[in-house]
Design a protein around this motif. Structure first.
Motif, mmCIF file in Angstrom:
data_model
loop_
_atom_site.group_PDB
_atom_site.id
_atom_site.type_symbol
_atom_site.label_atom_id
_atom_site.label_comp_id
_atom_site.label_asym_id
_atom_site.label_seq_id
_atom_site.Cartn_x
_atom_site.Cartn_y
_atom_site.Cartn_z
ATOM 1 N N PHE A 57 0.827 -1.220 0.000
ATOM 2 C CA PHE A 57 0.000 0.000 0.000
ATOM 3 C C PHE A 57 0.858 1.265 0.000
ATOM 4 C CE2 PHE A 57 -3.459 -2.387 2.685
ATOM 5 C CZ PHE A 57 -3.692 -3.233 1.620
ATOM 6 N N TYR A 60 1.175 3.648 -2.864
ATOM 7 C CA TYR A 60 0.146 3.331 -3.872
ATOM 8 C C TYR A 60 -0.810 4.516 -3.983
ATOM 9 C CZ TYR A 60 -3.694 0.913 -6.190
ATOM 10 O OH TYR A 60 -4.690 0.555 -7.054
ATOM 11 N N TYR A 63 -0.625 6.713 -1.056
ATOM 12 C CA TYR A 63 -0.980 6.315 0.318
ATOM 13 C C TYR A 63 0.277 6.355 1.195
ATOM 14 C CZ TYR A 63 -3.020 4.021 4.303
ATOM 15 O OH TYR A 63 -3.462 3.761 5.592
ATOM 16 N N CYS A 68 -3.471 0.074 6.707
ATOM 17 C CA CYS A 68 -4.662 0.885 6.915
ATOM 18 C C CYS A 68 -5.203 0.441 8.272
ATOM 19 C CB CYS A 68 -5.711 0.642 5.844
ATOM 20 S SG CYS A 68 -5.174 1.073 4.171
ATOM 21 N N HIS A 77 -9.188 2.501 4.948
ATOM 22 C CA HIS A 77 -8.132 3.475 4.642
ATOM 23 C C HIS A 77 -7.874 4.470 5.772
ATOM 24 C CE1 HIS A 77 -9.316 2.653 0.153
ATOM 25 N NE2 HIS A 77 -8.745 1.610 0.732
ATOM 26 N N ASP A 94 -5.749 -3.526 7.714
ATOM 27 C CA ASP A 94 -5.701 -3.983 6.326
ATOM 28 C C ASP A 94 -4.240 -3.880 5.877
ATOM 29 O OD1 ASP A 94 -6.157 -4.539 3.642
ATOM 30 O OD2 ASP A 94 -7.700 -2.996 3.378
ATOM 31 N N ASP A 105 -3.381 -9.553 -0.143
ATOM 32 C CA ASP A 105 -4.143 -8.497 0.527
ATOM 33 C C ASP A 105 -5.016 -9.170 1.585
ATOM 34 O OD1 ASP A 105 -5.445 -6.087 1.016
ATOM 35 O OD2 ASP A 105 -6.195 -5.824 -1.023
ATOM 36 N N HIS A 168 -11.567 -7.151 -5.288
ATOM 37 C CA HIS A 168 -10.883 -7.015 -6.584
ATOM 38 C C HIS A 168 -10.060 -8.251 -6.913
ATOM 39 C CE1 HIS A 168 -7.320 -6.156 -4.030
ATOM 40 N NE2 HIS A 168 -8.226 -5.607 -3.253
ATOM 41 N N LEU A 174 -1.773 -5.029 -7.336
ATOM 42 C CA LEU A 174 -2.654 -5.048 -6.154
ATOM 43 C C LEU A 174 -4.120 -5.119 -6.575
ATOM 44 C CD1 LEU A 174 -3.126 -4.731 -3.082
ATOM 45 C CD2 LEU A 174 -2.949 -2.244 -3.411
ATOM 46 N N HIS A 175 -4.443 -4.352 -7.598
ATOM 47 C CA HIS A 175 -5.825 -4.342 -8.082
ATOM 48 C C HIS A 175 -5.861 -4.787 -9.529
ATOM 49 C CE1 HIS A 175 -6.547 -1.142 -4.797
ATOM 50 N NE2 HIS A 175 -6.954 -2.319 -4.366
ATOM 51 N N GLU A 201 -13.510 -8.953 0.142
ATOM 52 C CA GLU A 201 -13.389 -8.106 1.328
ATOM 53 C C GLU A 201 -14.678 -7.399 1.727
ATOM 54 O OE1 GLU A 201 -10.766 -4.711 0.957
ATOM 55 O OE2 GLU A 201 -10.424 -5.071 -1.150
ATOM 56 N N TRP A 218 -8.374 10.162 2.111
ATOM 57 C CA TRP A 218 -8.290 8.701 2.114
ATOM 58 C C TRP A 218 -9.377 8.026 2.941
ATOM 59 C CZ3 TRP A 218 -5.831 5.382 -0.850
ATOM 60 C CH2 TRP A 218 -4.700 5.806 -1.538
ATOM 61 N N GLU A 232 -10.864 -9.542 5.048
ATOM 62 C CA GLU A 232 -10.429 -9.778 3.671
ATOM 63 C C GLU A 232 -9.449 -10.944 3.606
ATOM 64 O OE1 GLU A 232 -8.170 -6.495 2.025
ATOM 65 O OE2 GLU A 232 -8.489 -7.207 -0.025
HETATM 66 N N1 MF3 Z 1 -7.430 -3.610 0.780
HETATM 67 C C1 MF3 Z 1 -7.618 -2.283 0.284
HETATM 68 C C2 MF3 Z 1 -7.846 -2.295 -1.204
HETATM 69 O O1 MF3 Z 1 -7.748 -3.319 -1.812
HETATM 70 C C3 MF3 Z 1 -6.517 -1.407 0.711
HETATM 71 C C4 MF3 Z 1 -5.900 -0.534 -0.281
HETATM 72 S S1 MF3 Z 1 -5.078 0.713 0.559
HETATM 73 C C5 MF3 Z 1 -4.227 1.570 -0.556
HETATM 74 O O2 MF3 Z 1 -8.200 -1.297 -1.804
HETATM 75 F F1 MF3 Z 1 -3.583 2.436 0.054
HETATM 76 F F2 MF3 Z 1 -3.427 0.776 -1.162
HETATM 77 F F3 MF3 Z 1 -5.071 2.091 -1.445
#
Ligand code: MF3
Ligand code: CO
Length: 247
Positions: A57, A60, A63, A68, A77, A94, A105, A168, A174-175, A201, A218, A232
């Motif tokens: 994170f 990212y 952030y 989080c 967040h 998180d 995650d 996601h 990450l996403h 999540e 945030w 999650e």
């Molecule tokens: N688990 C959250 C997500 O998937 C946490 C993201 S925090 C961030 O969005 F800072 F990376 F955005």
């Protein structure tokens, strides 16, 4: 396009998930009244780096922290800082890990000391909604089977599903696609296939589902000020059924 992971990818994601689960379980142990939310962040960062991994994170979209940490009415967040955790608070942690380019995650919500029965129920139901949803992560099921399982379970207890944030796909970022909503959405839903990896999540509010964003850009909090919980896991859809990578 929803990416399908190879056997090698899955092996790496298993490593990433294992690191994250171990870090999380150590961090969970320090949660008690009197610590600050930055204490949680500092320990998380130290343990992730010690595992030859990187905090996913931090940095990212700007952030500023490793974890989080969202307390009570904070939904997601929460930015760690000098806030002291008090008896009766519920604390969502998180964390995300990037291990050699493979992401995992995970989130949990924990009680600080003695909490009231309503908060206890909220945590229990949110956690259970994730467990039930994971059982739907079978090849051949639809993604919406996961969403509907969460929504119908929590609403039966009078709780509400946050709409502004969703789970996601996850893997080498990450996403990734697809979005994994925790509520029913009109339209076609993808069919789950072996090789998909999802961050499921549920974010569940005790009261109304609506959230607002704090000035820090945030932190989401509930509009009605009532508490929210978040669990999650990173889960792979495999030929042998759902595999929780962050166990
Ligand atoms: N688990 C959250 C997500 O998937 C946490 C993201 S925090 C961030 O969005 F800072 F990376 F955005
Ligand atoms: Co996530």
């Amino acid at each position: 396009m929803i990416p399908l992971k190879s056997k090698k990818d899955l092996d790496m994601l298993k490593e990433s998930g294992k690191i994250l689960a171990l870090v999380m379980h150590k961090v969970e142990k320090i949660v008690r009244p009197g610590i600050t939310t930055s204490d949680i962040d500092r320990l998380s960062e130290k343990l992730i780096l010690k595992s030859q991994a990187v905090a996913a994170f931090k940095g990212y979209k700007g952030y500023p922290a490793t974890a989080c940490v969202s307390v009570n009415d904070e939904v997601v967040h929460g930015i760690p800082g000098p806030r002291v955790i008090e008896e009766g608070d519920i604390v969502s942690i998180d964390l995300g890990v990037n291990y050699k380019g493979y992401f995992s995650d995970m989130a949990v919500t924990l009680p600080a000391g003695k909490i009231d029965t309503a908060k206890k129920k909220l945590i229990e139901v949110t956690k259970k909604s994730l467990e039930l949803a994971i059982k739907k992560a079978y090849a051949g099921n639809k993604l919406s089977d996961i969403s509907q399982s969460i929504q119908s379970y929590v609403e039966a207890y009078g709780f509400q599903v946050v709409r502004q944030f969703v789970g996601h796909g996850i893997g080498t970022a990450l996403h990734e696609e697809p979005e994994v909503p925790n509520f029913f959405k009109n339209g076609v839903s993808p069919v789950l296939k072996s090789g998909m990896v999802l961050a499921i999540e549920p974010m569940i509010n005790m009261g109304d589902w609506e959230c607002m964003l704090l000035n820090n850009g945030w932190t989401a909090v509930t509009r009605d000020g009532r508490p929210s919980a978040h669990f999650e896991h990173t889960v792979a859809v495999t030929d042998n059924g759902p595999l929780i990578l962050t166990r």
